[in-house]
Scaffold this active site. Sequence first.
Site, PDB file in Angstrom:
ATOM      1  N   PHE A 183       4.101 -11.502  -7.561  1.00  0.00           N
ATOM      2  CA  PHE A 183       5.292 -10.760  -7.148  1.00  0.00           C
ATOM      3  C   PHE A 183       5.595 -11.130  -5.711  1.00  0.00           C
ATOM      4  O   PHE A 183       4.828 -10.801  -4.801  1.00  0.00           O
ATOM      5  CB  PHE A 183       4.999  -9.263  -7.291  1.00  0.00           C
ATOM      6  CG  PHE A 183       6.154  -8.335  -7.044  1.00  0.00           C
ATOM      7  CD1 PHE A 183       7.034  -8.012  -8.060  1.00  0.00           C
ATOM      8  CD2 PHE A 183       6.338  -7.744  -5.797  1.00  0.00           C
ATOM      9  CE1 PHE A 183       8.073  -7.114  -7.855  1.00  0.00           C
ATOM     10  CE2 PHE A 183       7.377  -6.852  -5.577  1.00  0.00           C
ATOM     11  CZ  PHE A 183       8.245  -6.535  -6.615  1.00  0.00           C
TER      12      PHE A 183
ATOM     13  N   THR B  94      -0.788 -11.711  -3.928  1.00  0.00           N
ATOM     14  CA  THR B  94      -1.936 -11.665  -4.840  1.00  0.00           C
ATOM     15  C   THR B  94      -1.617 -12.448  -6.111  1.00  0.00           C
ATOM     16  O   THR B  94      -0.511 -12.346  -6.651  1.00  0.00           O
ATOM     17  CB  THR B  94      -2.278 -10.210  -5.192  1.00  0.00           C
ATOM     18  OG1 THR B  94      -2.646  -9.521  -3.999  1.00  0.00           O
ATOM     19  CG2 THR B  94      -3.414 -10.130  -6.190  1.00  0.00           C
TER      20      THR B  94
ATOM     21  N   GLU C 126       1.662  -2.707   0.245  1.00  0.00           N
ATOM     22  CA  GLU C 126       2.556  -1.848  -0.540  1.00  0.00           C
ATOM     23  C   GLU C 126       2.933  -0.575   0.227  1.00  0.00           C
ATOM     24  O   GLU C 126       3.014   0.507  -0.331  1.00  0.00           O
ATOM     25  CB  GLU C 126       1.949  -1.531  -1.906  1.00  0.00           C
ATOM     26  CG  GLU C 126       1.725  -2.792  -2.732  1.00  0.00           C
ATOM     27  CD  GLU C 126       1.211  -2.524  -4.123  1.00  0.00           C
ATOM     28  OE1 GLU C 126       1.483  -1.433  -4.661  1.00  0.00           O
ATOM     29  OE2 GLU C 126       0.536  -3.395  -4.686  1.00  0.00           O
TER      30      GLU C 126
ATOM     31  N   PHE D  17      13.606   5.699  10.293  1.00  0.00           N
ATOM     32  CA  PHE D  17      13.151   4.327  10.081  1.00  0.00           C
ATOM     33  C   PHE D  17      13.705   3.377  11.133  1.00  0.00           C
ATOM     34  O   PHE D  17      13.079   2.377  11.452  1.00  0.00           O
ATOM     35  CB  PHE D  17      13.550   3.831   8.687  1.00  0.00           C
ATOM     36  CG  PHE D  17      12.653   4.351   7.593  1.00  0.00           C
ATOM     37  CD1 PHE D  17      11.492   3.698   7.271  1.00  0.00           C
ATOM     38  CD2 PHE D  17      12.972   5.506   6.901  1.00  0.00           C
ATOM     39  CE1 PHE D  17      10.655   4.167   6.276  1.00  0.00           C
ATOM     40  CE2 PHE D  17      12.161   5.985   5.897  1.00  0.00           C
ATOM     41  CZ  PHE D  17      10.994   5.320   5.586  1.00  0.00           C
TER      42      PHE D  17
END
Length: 391
Positions: free
Chosen positions: A135, A171, A370, A390
């Site tokens: 991904f 990964t 993540e 943010f």
Amino acid sequence: MNPFDPADPLGIDDLLEPEDLAVRATVRAWAGDRVLPYVAQWYESGELPGIRELARELGGIGALGMSLSGYGCAGASAVQYGLACLELEAADSGIRSLVSVQGSLAMYAVHRFGSQEQKQNWLPRMAAGEVIGCFGLTEPDHGSDPASMRTYAKRDPGGDWVLNGRKMWITNGSVAGVAVVWAQTEDGIRGFVVPTDSPGFSAPEIKHKWSLRASVTSELVLDDVRLPADAVLGEVTGLKGPLSCLSHARYGIVWGAMGAARSCFEAAVEYAKTREQFGRPIGGFQLTQAKLADMAVELHKGILLAHHLGRRMDAGRLRPEQVSFGKLNNVREAIEICRTARTILGANGISLEYPVMRHATNLESVLTYEGTVEMHQLVLGKALTGLDAFR
């Protein structure tokens, strides 16, 4: 009334159905046979030999894409998937990452946003472990801010897509047969199903890691990778696509982190009962018992939280903010449990003869991938105040 069970002090197993317990037993037995006897050596050598064989075995027990339905997937409940993640990470975070990236990121993206042709072509083989997926979202200069990604996909006059860019910390990258890659387009961020044998695609493995050493981590390089028009994931545009995949994967981490914590806690309890100092087992001293009690409280509170979130997911009521709540708490507490276990084991706490230091260093990666601690704090801060901090 049943006697007190030190392994399940809150009686959480009473909340599980027979099918849940069967899934847990199957994954625990597989990990005990195929990972635990070898993982210290894999970690020390910094490699995961036989990863393709392990993937096929994981497919054989239904662990790949197990919470998805159809296309050869097991269709398990969210709680059953969580229990599997816990048992896999109790063996090693790298093994849980292999399963999480395969099922909750790559397969989930195709299952939710792909065409029927994409689903039928990829998902059965990925569920069986015949094809490994990765991904591609994070980039060398854009981790917590994926909206600023530089990877770009452009349509040419013939309708093909041409992708250029780089992804980092991926990964499964160098062993994957297919990559789900997110890229900027004229219409916004889109996802693409990229066969890794496409000309211009390469995935050099990242070395010199001190965490997740029993895991394959790679860079993805896309140099004029040409894909047909139907390679795009057509059902989503914008960050909603990758972020929904991440939310599904983060849910698995909520459970998985407690597996690493459980492994360290169990090692500490056993060590405290057998290690003698000053003429008695150290588990008989008040300070050691206080440590063990605090570790048990946080471990089983974390498992109870994971179970609660799993039931909400099964009911279709789990919000992303609640997943952030679980990841923030459980990974942070898991690290503290590992560090406390290391103090109980003393000098032996740094030895690979015990799982403690391996889990502790692995969790340093789990803490930030993540979604970093800061990002999950801000997700919760916005939910609590209604104010976006943010930017």
